[in-house]
Design a protein around this motif. Sequence first.
Motif: not given
Ligand code: BV8
Length: 231
Positions: A13-17, A57-59, A94-96, A152-156, A180-185, A204-206, A220-222
Amino acid sequence: MKLKPTDFIVILTGAGISAESGIRTFRAQDGLWEEHRIEDVATPEGFMRNPELVHAFYNQRRRQLQEASVMPNPAHLALTRLEQQWPGDVLIITQNVDNLHERAGSQKLLHMHGELNKIFCQFCKTRLIWNTDLSTETACPHCGNVGMLRPDIVWFGETPYHMDEILRALAVCQLFISIGTSGLVYPAAKFAQIASQAYRIETNLQETEISGSFNKHLIGPAGSEIPKLIE
Ligand code: BV8
């Protein structure tokens, strides 16, 4: 796809749920990343540079979880019913960082990006449940040091939690559902590819960056798609 009662179901699950529970996603028009640069509030470097900005931001997000209006929605509740009724194993990854899956009753749950209601002390490494504001003035209840507590959050740039267990589950599951994840992380964005032996469903919505990795798409919506899928 015909499931057998022994089949193992893994759900990502991602933020969309949580969107229908009133919790903002990250990358929508009004998303969290519209207001804050990721580098400033979701990286260890950002925390070193300006801890009070990161605490604020987290508070604010931790406080939102306490609001009466923020409740598990039908998607969270449907996953709890699945875990309770499905004879095989069910695991939610969950990524959430919110606590809505727990509040819905899910038990087999891994927070790969940490949790808003947990903090840890960088000095004594103690992990603590924490439901109120945190600041650089807060002393660690365990070692007494001030200014050493962080969310206790995993940062980028940090290593996600539970990766061994996650990779083992992805390698053997028969059904993988992404909700509900954009598949970008990363590494979460690769999970569908890793679970290549499973039947893969995306809700996902899209369309998303990772839609090509799935066998079936429920657009559609989760909150309405997941109860239908589970029933
Ligand atoms: C790591 C905590 C090594 C913060 C988060 C270049 C290329 C590839 C990778 C990288 C790169 N440069 C750096 C990286 C690695 C980096 C990364 O991926 N960067 C991205 C930006 C390119 N990743 C990392 O650093 C990770 N660590 O790689 O370590 C490693 C790897 C493997 C094994 C060992 C070591 C750490 C990443 C974690 C970062 N922290 N969260 C916080 O929450 O404050 S990530 C953050 O994005 C959130 O956690 C969130 O969950 C996550 C993903 O976002 P989504 O959940 O998808 O949310 P988003 O808004 O994007 O999308 C929402 C979706 O829901 C949309 O699609 C929307 O259409 C849909 N939606 C909306 N409403 C609904 C819905 N769907 C259904 N129903 C609805 N109603």
